[in-house]
Design a protein around this motif. Structure first.
Motif, PDB file in Angstrom:
ATOM      1  N   PHE A  34      -4.572 -14.453  -0.512  1.00 43.65           N
ATOM      2  CA  PHE A  34      -5.631 -14.195   0.615  1.00 43.65           C
ATOM      3  C   PHE A  34      -6.600 -12.811   0.003  1.00 43.65           C
ATOM      4  O   PHE A  34      -6.367 -12.179  -0.797  1.00 43.65           O
ATOM      5  CB  PHE A  34      -4.922 -13.838   1.705  1.00 43.65           C
ATOM      6  CG  PHE A  34      -3.987 -14.668   2.104  1.00 43.65           C
ATOM      7  CD1 PHE A  34      -2.704 -14.576   2.211  1.00 43.65           C
ATOM      8  CD2 PHE A  34      -4.541 -15.950   2.789  1.00 43.65           C
ATOM      9  CE1 PHE A  34      -1.853 -15.634   2.832  1.00 43.65           C
ATOM     10  CE2 PHE A  34      -3.513 -16.877   3.229  1.00 43.65           C
ATOM     11  CZ  PHE A  34      -2.354 -16.473   3.286  1.00 43.65           C
ATOM     12  N   TYR A  36      -8.799  -9.988   2.251  1.00 42.55           N
ATOM     13  CA  TYR A  36      -9.258  -9.452   3.655  1.00 42.55           C
ATOM     14  C   TYR A  36     -10.204  -8.297   3.454  1.00 42.55           C
ATOM     15  O   TYR A  36     -10.182  -7.689   2.382  1.00 42.55           O
ATOM     16  CB  TYR A  36      -7.862  -8.882   4.358  1.00 42.55           C
ATOM     17  CG  TYR A  36      -6.871  -9.905   4.968  1.00 42.55           C
ATOM     18  CD1 TYR A  36      -5.768 -10.469   3.967  1.00 42.55           C
ATOM     19  CD2 TYR A  36      -6.884 -10.260   6.199  1.00 42.55           C
ATOM     20  CE1 TYR A  36      -5.147 -11.495   4.423  1.00 42.55           C
ATOM     21  CE2 TYR A  36      -5.910 -11.057   6.701  1.00 42.55           C
ATOM     22  CZ  TYR A  36      -5.100 -11.628   5.914  1.00 42.55           C
ATOM     23  OH  TYR A  36      -3.997 -12.604   6.419  1.00 42.55           O
ATOM     24  N   LEU A  87      -8.985  -5.991   0.521  1.00 42.62           N
ATOM     25  CA  LEU A  87      -7.532  -6.010  -0.122  1.00 42.62           C
ATOM     26  C   LEU A  87      -7.431  -7.562  -0.280  1.00 42.62           C
ATOM     27  O   LEU A  87      -7.743  -8.570   0.349  1.00 42.62           O
ATOM     28  CB  LEU A  87      -6.561  -6.060   1.236  1.00 42.62           C
ATOM     29  CG  LEU A  87      -6.833  -4.775   2.016  1.00 42.62           C
ATOM     30  CD1 LEU A  87      -6.002  -4.645   3.312  1.00 42.62           C
ATOM     31  CD2 LEU A  87      -6.387  -3.412   1.133  1.00 42.62           C
ATOM     32  N   LEU A  98       3.982 -12.049   1.408  1.00 39.74           N
ATOM     33  CA  LEU A  98       2.544 -11.834   1.040  1.00 39.74           C
ATOM     34  C   LEU A  98       2.657 -10.422   0.443  1.00 39.74           C
ATOM     35  O   LEU A  98       3.457  -9.652   0.785  1.00 39.74           O
ATOM     36  CB  LEU A  98       1.462 -11.322   2.053  1.00 39.74           C
ATOM     37  CG  LEU A  98       0.635 -12.513   2.571  1.00 39.74           C
ATOM     38  CD1 LEU A  98       1.379 -13.579   3.106  1.00 39.74           C
ATOM     39  CD2 LEU A  98      -0.748 -12.082   3.386  1.00 39.74           C
ATOM     40  N   PHE A 100       0.646  -7.100  -0.669  1.00 42.22           N
ATOM     41  CA  PHE A 100      -0.999  -6.665  -0.516  1.00 42.22           C
ATOM     42  C   PHE A 100      -1.199  -5.680  -1.797  1.00 42.22           C
ATOM     43  O   PHE A 100      -0.362  -4.835  -2.117  1.00 42.22           O
ATOM     44  CB  PHE A 100      -0.814  -6.012   0.751  1.00 42.22           C
ATOM     45  CG  PHE A 100      -1.286  -6.892   1.848  1.00 42.22           C
ATOM     46  CD1 PHE A 100      -0.392  -7.488   2.616  1.00 42.22           C
ATOM     47  CD2 PHE A 100      -2.540  -7.239   1.954  1.00 42.22           C
ATOM     48  CE1 PHE A 100      -0.510  -8.376   3.657  1.00 42.22           C
ATOM     49  CE2 PHE A 100      -2.860  -8.152   3.277  1.00 42.22           C
ATOM     50  CZ  PHE A 100      -1.851  -8.758   4.017  1.00 42.22           C
ATOM     51  N   GLY A 101      -2.260  -5.766  -2.303  1.00 38.50           N
ATOM     52  CA  GLY A 101      -2.734  -4.776  -3.081  1.00 38.50           C
ATOM     53  C   GLY A 101      -3.332  -3.510  -2.460  1.00 38.50           C
ATOM     54  O   GLY A 101      -3.367  -3.532  -1.103  1.00 38.50           O
ATOM     55  N   ALA A 102      -3.311  -2.343  -3.040  1.00 40.94           N
ATOM     56  CA  ALA A 102      -3.793  -0.986  -2.455  1.00 40.94           C
ATOM     57  C   ALA A 102      -5.412  -1.018  -2.097  1.00 40.94           C
ATOM     58  O   ALA A 102      -5.784  -0.248  -1.262  1.00 40.94           O
ATOM     59  CB  ALA A 102      -3.767  -0.036  -3.305  1.00 40.94           C
TER      60      ALA A 102
ATOM     61  N   GLY B  40      -2.809   4.123  -1.282  1.00 39.08           N
ATOM     62  CA  GLY B  40      -2.470   3.828  -3.114  1.00 39.08           C
ATOM     63  C   GLY B  40      -1.289   2.794  -2.926  1.00 39.08           C
ATOM     64  O   GLY B  40      -0.942   2.280  -3.966  1.00 39.08           O
ATOM     65  N   LEU B  41      -0.568   2.766  -1.748  1.00 40.77           N
ATOM     66  CA  LEU B  41       0.501   1.674  -1.688  1.00 40.77           C
ATOM     67  C   LEU B  41       0.158   0.213  -1.142  1.00 40.77           C
ATOM     68  O   LEU B  41       1.212  -0.638  -1.245  1.00 40.77           O
ATOM     69  CB  LEU B  41       1.672   2.466  -1.188  1.00 40.77           C
ATOM     70  CG  LEU B  41       2.464   3.502  -1.769  1.00 40.77           C
ATOM     71  CD1 LEU B  41       3.376   3.909  -0.913  1.00 40.77           C
ATOM     72  CD2 LEU B  41       2.722   3.263  -3.119  1.00 40.77           C
ATOM     73  N   GLY B  42      -0.980   0.064  -0.526  1.00 40.56           N
ATOM     74  CA  GLY B  42      -1.110  -1.340   0.190  1.00 40.56           C
ATOM     75  C   GLY B  42      -0.220  -1.440   1.407  1.00 40.56           C
ATOM     76  O   GLY B  42       0.229  -0.358   1.894  1.00 40.56           O
ATOM     77  N   LEU B  43      -0.289  -2.462   1.914  1.00 41.52           N
ATOM     78  CA  LEU B  43       0.576  -2.890   2.987  1.00 41.52           C
ATOM     79  C   LEU B  43       1.826  -3.145   2.714  1.00 41.52           C
ATOM     80  O   LEU B  43       2.033  -4.312   1.766  1.00 41.52           O
ATOM     81  CB  LEU B  43      -0.072  -3.983   3.867  1.00 41.52           C
ATOM     82  CG  LEU B  43      -1.412  -3.655   4.998  1.00 41.52           C
ATOM     83  CD1 LEU B  43      -2.507  -3.372   4.161  1.00 41.52           C
ATOM     84  CD2 LEU B  43      -1.395  -4.600   5.933  1.00 41.52           C
TER      85      LEU B  43
END
Lengths: 110, 113
Positions: A34, A36, A87, A98, A100-102, B40-43
């Protein structure tokens, strides 16, 4: 261990200057990815789902592509309103998995 | 349009306090999520609920619990807040497991002093 890395962390563009954001991942059993968009002080907003290598999706000035190890978000002739954090989130084993990247913070200046 | 509403945009709490973060969605979605977002860590997924009274731990459930007594409402509870729980908390919902699109709320920024 599943990992996702987005680059660059931040990108500054002039209005009309096209560029690409990268999302590279190592995910076992990848089922899709995905993208976003997140504006400051807001929650992420869905842009695209890509399911298989070679697939492309487009929306206005954005085009997302997927290979076996990375995804790109191409921005053509960006406008200031495209400024946001983008993202990516590959997923495997179910949609609640999922990763997620930063994110990449994009700033487009007039 | 789907709307996911988080009750508090900004909270400041003291270490050891009990904290409730509430989330309501108005589109009869089955699945709801709580994430935290740190620079820096994302979700990172804290908890997931696939139906009323059903919940599943995410990647970082320690120090958190959840409650889903009604389909539209999903609450995140910090039993005893600690400074390392200072973060942005995001609630999300989706219609059903076979759709990937998540609808997010605007977030609750929690500061624990």
């Amino acid at each position: 261990e599943d990992q996702v890395t987005q680059s660059p962390e931040a990108l500054r563009l002039q209005e009309g200057e096209s560029s690409s954001l990268n999302c590279s991942y190592t995910v076992s059993g990848l089922r899709g990815l995905f993208w976003y968009r997140q504006d400051p002080g807001k929650g992420p907003e869905f842009l695209f789902t890509l399911y298989s290598a070679g697939e492309e999706k487009e929306k206005e000035r954005l085009k997302a592509t997927l290979t076996k190890k990375e995804s790109f978000l191409h921005i053509t002739a960006p406008k200031p309103e495209d400024s946001a954090t983008y993202l990516c989130a590959p997923y495997s084993g179910g949609y609640n998995k999922l990763i997620f990247g930063a994110g990449t913070r994009l700033a487009v200046h007039p | 349009d789907v709307k996911v509403t988080q009750s508090s945009r900004y909270l400041v709490k003291r270490t050891g306090e009990k904290v409730f973060l509430e989330c309501v969605q108005d589109m009869d979605h089955e699945n709801m999520f709580w994430y935290r977002q740190d620079p820096g860590l994302g979700l990172r997924l804290i908890y997931f609920s696939y139906d009323v009274k059903m919940k599943e731990k995410g990647d970082i459930p320690e120090g958190y619990s959840v409650s889903r007594e009604k389909k539209e409402r999903f609450s995140l509870i910090l039993e005893s807040a600690s400074t390392n729980q200072t973060s942005m908390y995001l609630c999300a919902s989706r219609r059903q497991p076979n759709t990937g699109e998540l609808f997010f709320g605007e977030g609750s920024r929690l500061t624990v002093l």
